[in-house]
Design a protein around this motif. Structure first.
Motif, short mmCIF file in Angstrom:
data_model
loop_
_atom_site.label_atom_id
_atom_site.label_comp_id
_atom_site.label_asym_id
_atom_site.label_seq_id
_atom_site.Cartn_x
_atom_site.Cartn_y
_atom_site.Cartn_z
N PRO A 137 -21.77 27.68 48.27
CA PRO A 137 -20.91 27.93 49.44
C PRO A 137 -21.38 29.11 50.28
O PRO A 137 -21.24 29.09 51.51
CB PRO A 137 -19.53 28.18 48.81
N GLY A 138 -21.95 30.14 49.63
CA GLY A 138 -22.43 31.29 50.39
C GLY A 138 -23.56 30.95 51.33
O GLY A 138 -23.80 31.66 52.31
N ALA A 167 -23.29 14.31 65.12
CA ALA A 167 -23.68 14.32 63.70
C ALA A 167 -23.79 15.74 63.18
O ALA A 167 -23.39 16.04 62.05
CB ALA A 167 -25.00 13.59 63.52
N GLY A 168 -24.32 16.65 64.01
CA GLY A 168 -24.41 18.05 63.61
C GLY A 168 -23.05 18.66 63.36
O GLY A 168 -22.86 19.42 62.40
N LEU A 169 -22.09 18.32 64.21
CA LEU A 169 -20.74 18.86 64.03
C LEU A 169 -20.08 18.30 62.78
O LEU A 169 -19.33 19.01 62.10
CB LEU A 169 -19.90 18.54 65.27
N VAL A 170 -20.36 17.06 62.46
CA VAL A 170 -19.81 16.46 61.23
C VAL A 170 -20.38 17.16 60.00
O VAL A 170 -19.65 17.52 59.07
CB VAL A 170 -20.11 14.95 61.18
N VAL A 171 -21.70 17.38 60.00
CA VAL A 171 -22.34 18.07 58.88
C VAL A 171 -21.81 19.50 58.77
O VAL A 171 -21.53 19.99 57.68
CB VAL A 171 -23.87 18.08 59.06
N ALA A 172 -21.65 20.15 59.92
CA ALA A 172 -21.14 21.52 59.92
C ALA A 172 -19.72 21.57 59.36
O ALA A 172 -19.37 22.48 58.60
CB ALA A 172 -21.17 22.09 61.34
N ALA A 173 -18.89 20.59 59.71
CA ALA A 173 -17.52 20.55 59.20
C ALA A 173 -17.52 20.39 57.68
O ALA A 173 -16.75 21.05 56.97
CB ALA A 173 -16.75 19.41 59.86
N ALA A 174 -18.37 19.50 57.17
CA ALA A 174 -18.46 19.29 55.72
C ALA A 174 -18.92 20.57 55.03
O ALA A 174 -18.43 20.93 53.95
CB ALA A 174 -19.40 18.14 55.41
N ALA A 175 -19.87 21.28 55.65
CA ALA A 175 -20.38 22.52 55.07
C ALA A 175 -19.30 23.60 55.04
O ALA A 175 -19.19 24.36 54.07
CB ALA A 175 -21.60 23.00 55.86
N VAL A 176 -18.50 23.68 56.09
CA VAL A 176 -17.41 24.66 56.10
C VAL A 176 -16.39 24.35 55.02
O VAL A 176 -15.90 25.24 54.31
CB VAL A 176 -16.74 24.70 57.49
N LEU A 177 -16.06 23.08 54.86
CA LEU A 177 -15.11 22.67 53.83
C LEU A 177 -15.64 22.97 52.43
O LEU A 177 -14.85 23.10 51.48
CB LEU A 177 -14.80 21.18 53.96
N ALA A 178 -16.95 23.09 52.29
CA ALA A 178 -17.53 23.42 50.99
C ALA A 178 -17.08 24.79 50.50
O ALA A 178 -17.17 25.09 49.31
CB ALA A 178 -19.05 23.37 51.06
N LEU A 180 -14.18 25.63 50.13
CA LEU A 180 -13.04 25.37 49.25
C LEU A 180 -13.47 25.09 47.82
O LEU A 180 -12.64 25.07 46.91
CB LEU A 180 -12.22 24.19 49.80
N SER A 181 -14.78 24.88 47.61
CA SER A 181 -15.27 24.68 46.25
C SER A 181 -15.10 25.94 45.41
O SER A 181 -15.16 25.88 44.18
CB SER A 181 -16.75 24.27 46.27
N LEU A 182 -14.87 27.08 46.08
CA LEU A 182 -14.58 28.30 45.35
C LEU A 182 -13.21 28.24 44.70
O LEU A 182 -12.92 29.02 43.79
CB LEU A 182 -14.67 29.51 46.30
N LEU A 183 -12.38 27.33 45.19
CA LEU A 183 -11.02 27.18 44.65
C LEU A 183 -10.90 26.06 43.64
O LEU A 183 -10.09 26.13 42.73
CB LEU A 183 -10.03 26.94 45.80
N ALA A 186 -13.61 20.29 42.13
CA ALA A 186 -13.57 18.93 42.66
C ALA A 186 -14.33 18.81 43.98
O ALA A 186 -14.75 17.71 44.36
CB ALA A 186 -12.13 18.46 42.83
N LEU A 187 -14.48 19.94 44.67
CA LEU A 187 -15.15 19.91 45.97
C LEU A 187 -16.61 20.36 45.91
O LEU A 187 -17.25 20.55 46.94
CB LEU A 187 -14.38 20.80 46.97
N TYR A 188 -17.15 20.50 44.70
CA TYR A 188 -18.57 20.83 44.57
C TYR A 188 -19.48 19.84 45.29
O TYR A 188 -20.52 20.24 45.83
CB TYR A 188 -18.98 20.88 43.09
N PRO A 189 -19.15 18.52 45.34
CA PRO A 189 -20.03 17.57 46.03
C PRO A 189 -20.25 17.89 47.51
O PRO A 189 -21.24 17.42 48.10
CB PRO A 189 -19.31 16.23 45.85
N LEU A 190 -19.35 18.67 48.12
CA LEU A 190 -19.53 19.01 49.53
C LEU A 190 -20.71 19.96 49.74
O LEU A 190 -21.27 20.04 50.83
CB LEU A 190 -18.25 19.65 50.09
N ILE A 191 -21.08 20.67 48.68
CA ILE A 191 -22.20 21.62 48.81
C ILE A 191 -23.51 20.90 49.08
O ILE A 191 -24.21 21.23 50.05
CB ILE A 191 -22.29 22.52 47.56
#
Length: 218
Positions: A137-138, A167-178, A180-183, A186-191
């Motif tokens: 996530p970092g 497409a870049g904005l979609v990838v960026a959104a998924a990366a930002v949501l990653a 939440l994997s610190l919490l 279950a969200l590790y796959p977003l990394i």
């Protein structure tokens, strides 16, 4: 005059993008059989002790990937300025590139340090967890800033095909949501979605981003 104009335009983006890609894929292969954040201290110490060479190579690949990424971010920023991008997006993208490169460098150096701590399981586990946090996530969250900082101005100024910017904005959104994997694990796959989706996008942008306004996408 022609030489000076070419120099002012900056180098091509594809070379550092491909170097970053090769080292990123290499690090993924080297780390595929490694421990996970939920591995016990004993498991981490055993793996590090039995795979010193692999861990050092992993550390080298992760640290090495930070260099071409930083070069790409700086070159892309210069390209955007040449293309007339005056909005904060260009600076946001550069900031994201510097932060993501720094996170990768930190992850690589921490991984190298963890390789020296196989005789202290608790320390080895703490170090590998820190390496995961900075390289996971970092890394992908500021990478999202780099991608969005290019995609948004490109969308408004038509510097890239519309689908590419979206497409870049979609990838960026998924990366930002990653983040939440610190919490929750279950969200590790977003990394990896942010990491490898971002890699593909950067390579594509290296090819499609024009060198001057005369070659922009209409």
């Amino acid at each position: 005059m022609t030489t000076m104009t070419r120099q002012q335009g900056g180098p091509r983006l594809l070379a550092p993008a491909l170097a970053f890609g090769v080292l990123t894929v290499a690090s993924a292969v080297l780390g595929a059989a490694g421990t996970r954040p939920d591995s016990s201290a004993a498991e981490v110490a055993a793996y590090v002790s039995g795979n010193q060479g692999v861990v050092r190579l992993l550390a080298f690949a992760v640290f090495g990937a930070s260099v071409p990424l930083a070069v790409w971010a700086a070159t892309a920023y210069r390209r955007q300025r040449r293309l007339g991008v005056a909005a904060p997006g260009a600076v946001i993208g550069l900031t994201g590139g510097v932060l993501s490169a720094a996170a990768l460098a930190m992850s690589g150096l921490i991984t190298w340090t963890a390789a020296q701590a196989s005789d202290a399981p608790a320390v080895a586990r703490a170090l590998t967890s820190l390496a995961f946090a900075s390289g996971g996530p970092g890394f992908v969250v500021p990478l999202a800033l780099l991608i969005a900082g290019i995609a948004v101005p490109a969308l408004f100024l038509k510097l890239l095909p519309r689908w590419m910017s979206v497409a870049g904005l979609v990838v960026a959104a998924a990366a930002v949501l990653a983040s939440l994997s610190l919490l929750t694990p279950a969200l590790y796959p977003l990394i990896p979605v942010g990491r490898f989706g971002g890699l593909v996008w950067l390579v594509a942008a290296s090819v499609l981003l024009p060198r001057d306004r005369a070659a922009r996408t209409d």
